[in-house]
Design a protein around this motif. Structure first.
Motif, short mmCIF file in Angstrom:
data_model
loop_
_atom_site.label_atom_id
_atom_site.label_comp_id
_atom_site.label_asym_id
_atom_site.label_seq_id
_atom_site.Cartn_x
_atom_site.Cartn_y
_atom_site.Cartn_z
N THR A 89 8.19 56.32 62.85
CA THR A 89 7.57 55.24 62.09
C THR A 89 8.52 54.04 62.04
OG1 THR A 89 8.49 55.90 59.94
CG2 THR A 89 6.41 56.93 60.61
N LYS A 90 7.93 52.85 62.20
CA LYS A 90 8.74 51.63 62.15
C LYS A 90 9.27 51.40 60.74
CE LYS A 90 6.78 49.16 66.09
NZ LYS A 90 5.96 50.25 66.61
N ASP A 91 8.55 51.90 59.75
CA ASP A 91 9.01 51.75 58.36
C ASP A 91 10.40 52.34 58.19
OD1 ASP A 91 9.37 51.55 55.67
OD2 ASP A 91 7.42 52.37 55.12
N ARG A 92 10.58 53.57 58.66
CA ARG A 92 11.88 54.22 58.52
C ARG A 92 12.93 53.55 59.40
NH1 ARG A 92 11.86 60.48 58.75
NH2 ARG A 92 10.76 59.97 56.84
N PHE A 93 12.54 53.21 60.62
CA PHE A 93 13.48 52.59 61.56
C PHE A 93 14.04 51.29 60.97
CE2 PHE A 93 14.30 49.69 65.14
CZ PHE A 93 15.23 50.44 65.85
N PHE A 94 13.14 50.42 60.48
CA PHE A 94 13.60 49.13 59.97
C PHE A 94 14.27 49.24 58.62
CE2 PHE A 94 10.43 47.62 63.10
CZ PHE A 94 11.29 46.84 63.84
N SER A 95 13.91 50.25 57.85
CA SER A 95 14.62 50.48 56.59
C SER A 95 16.08 50.84 56.86
CB SER A 95 13.94 51.61 55.80
OG SER A 95 12.66 51.24 55.38
N ARG A 96 16.31 51.69 57.86
CA ARG A 96 17.68 52.05 58.20
C ARG A 96 18.44 50.84 58.77
NH1 ARG A 96 18.66 57.48 58.04
NH2 ARG A 96 20.79 56.72 57.76
N ARG A 97 17.75 50.01 59.56
CA ARG A 97 18.41 48.80 60.08
C ARG A 97 18.83 47.88 58.94
NH1 ARG A 97 18.02 46.88 65.37
NH2 ARG A 97 17.88 44.75 64.55
N LYS A 98 17.95 47.76 57.94
CA LYS A 98 18.28 46.89 56.82
C LYS A 98 19.45 47.45 56.02
CE LYS A 98 16.15 44.52 52.90
NZ LYS A 98 14.89 44.30 52.13
N GLU A 99 19.48 48.77 55.85
CA GLU A 99 20.57 49.40 55.12
C GLU A 99 21.92 49.13 55.78
OE1 GLU A 99 19.59 53.49 55.00
OE2 GLU A 99 17.84 53.24 53.70
#
Length: 402
Positions: A89-99
């Motif tokens: 899911t892109k949600d998880r991918f981009f959440s980790r990138r933001k973190e």
């Protein structure tokens, strides 16, 4: 005689909640994928000693994997369970990138197929020079690819699409939809007060302003309104004082600049208006500014630049002290970039996407002024689009960071 329904695998279909119930292969796969998407699953795999990349600490491996272009994610999912958990899911991918503080520029192109007119959002990764597609906008009406206005909050990764035209009845729309990069999802927002197309827009102090445009039967509007994205409520602001559709607009020094642009056969000098949200008033645009505004604009170095659609598509910059335009040193827009094109900026770069979605990036350099006037130079680089995009034409383009 009791009737028993059977599945394609000849297993009895039992009631939900039956402790003896077994799942068919199709539903076992769905359940397994659901388990893989559970955030606790990745933690469990880490505790079991399964690395993201053998031989690398997980923090280093994750830093590497979060740099993989989006168009490669589908292939990455099949590597192992932990990769599937990250890329599913892109949600998880981009959440980790933001973190982890990733902040790379992507060019979101509102494009349409030149034959069918079908609208699609194509996204160009300016760092990896790769393309991917995002979900379609949730529009109930069949819409024309022109007439929308796209307003973005680049560093928040948020994009708004407002207004537009219903293609079957040629009627303006008041729809507003929001796209969030991190969630890879569209949300329908509260509609504008007035339906409008081909209008001016801009963001000032976190508020979205729209003004003018075409109403029903192509009558031009003089109304304007503002949206507070946090509250989700549109409120009217002062009318422009003149009915006007907008060719282009920009925000400069905290003010919204609106121009109707030149139209063939160039007999009538274009009008222009400037809105100051501090005073709530509109004023007429200086003659040199509106007469020389002959293309699509961006603001860099606190200056207004225009990629001219005339004058051999040269880049020029406005000088407010003399109310005149200066040509930027360097070559004109590369020949591969054909009209119609769309323009935005990123850091100190101008990004132009033309027909067939070829992209030109203009690197702007501020030169040491020989006098009090600022001077600039541009160096262009072109990135050819893949053949699969050759039938697409841009209607708008915005840079978002993700």
């Amino acid at each position: 005689m009791q009737r028993v329904r059977v599945s394609s695998h000849q297993a009895p279909v039992q009631r939900l909640g039956d402790s003896q119930m077994t799942l068919s292969p199709k539903f076992r796969l769905a359940a397994k994928q659901s388990d893989l998407l559970d955030p606790s699953f990745d933690l469990e795999m880490w505790r079991k000693g399964e690395p993201l990349i053998p031989g690398l600490p997980d923090d280093v491996a994750l830093n590497c994997l979060l740099r993989i272009p989006v168009d490669d994610h589908m292939n990455c999912r099949v590597v192992c369970k932990r990769w599937y958990s990250l890329f599913a899911t892109k949600d998880r991918f981009f959440s980790r990138r933001k973190e982890l503080g990733f902040h790379d520029p992507w060019l979101f192109v509102f494009a349409f197929h030149k034959t069918s007119g079908k609208i699609q959002w194509k996204v160009f990764d300016l760092k990896n020079s790769s393309w991917h597609t995002i979900p379609a906008m949730p529009c109930k009406e069949k819409v024309c690819p022109h007439g929308f206005r796209c307003i973005c909050f680049p560093h928040d990764g948020v994009l708004y699409v407002c207004g537009g035209v219903a293609s079957d009845v040629d009627c303006p729309l008041n729809l507003v939809v929001k796209y969030e990069v991190r969630r890879n999802r569209w949300t329908v927002m509260k509609k504008m007060i007035t339906a409008r197309s081909f209008f001016a827009s801009g963001v000032i102090d976190g508020m979205i302003y729209v003004a003018g445009g075409n109403s029903t039967h192509l009558f031009e509007l003089d109304s304007a309104e503002v949206l507070d994205p946090n509250e989700g409520i549109w409120c009217p602001v002062a009318n422009m004082g003149t009915n006007m559709a907008s060719y282009d607009s920009a925000v400069l020094n905290g003010k919204l600049l609106v121009t109707e642009g030149w139209f063939w056969p160039f007999y009538v000098v274009p009008r222009g208006q400037i809105y100051d949200p501090q005073t709530g008033n509109w004023e007429n645009m200086a003659s040199g500014l509106r007469e020389g505004w002959t293309g699509s604009s961006v603001v860099l170095y606190g200056q207004l630049f225009v990629v001219s659609e005339h004058e051999r598509t040269k880049l020029k910059v406005y000088d407010p002290e003399t109310d005149s335009w200066d040509t930027v040193e360097g070559l004109p827009l590369p020949e591969q970039i054909c009209k119609p094109f769309s323009v935005d900026c990123c850091d100190n770069r101008i990004v132009v996407v033309g027909r067939n979605l070829h992209v030109a990036v203009g690197h702007i350099k501020s030169l040491q002024p020989s006098s009090k006037r600022c001077s600039f130079a541009v160096y262009w680089q072109v990135v050819d689009a893949p053949a699969s995009l050759s039938d697409f034409t841009p209607s708008s383009a915005q840079v978002l960071f993700a």
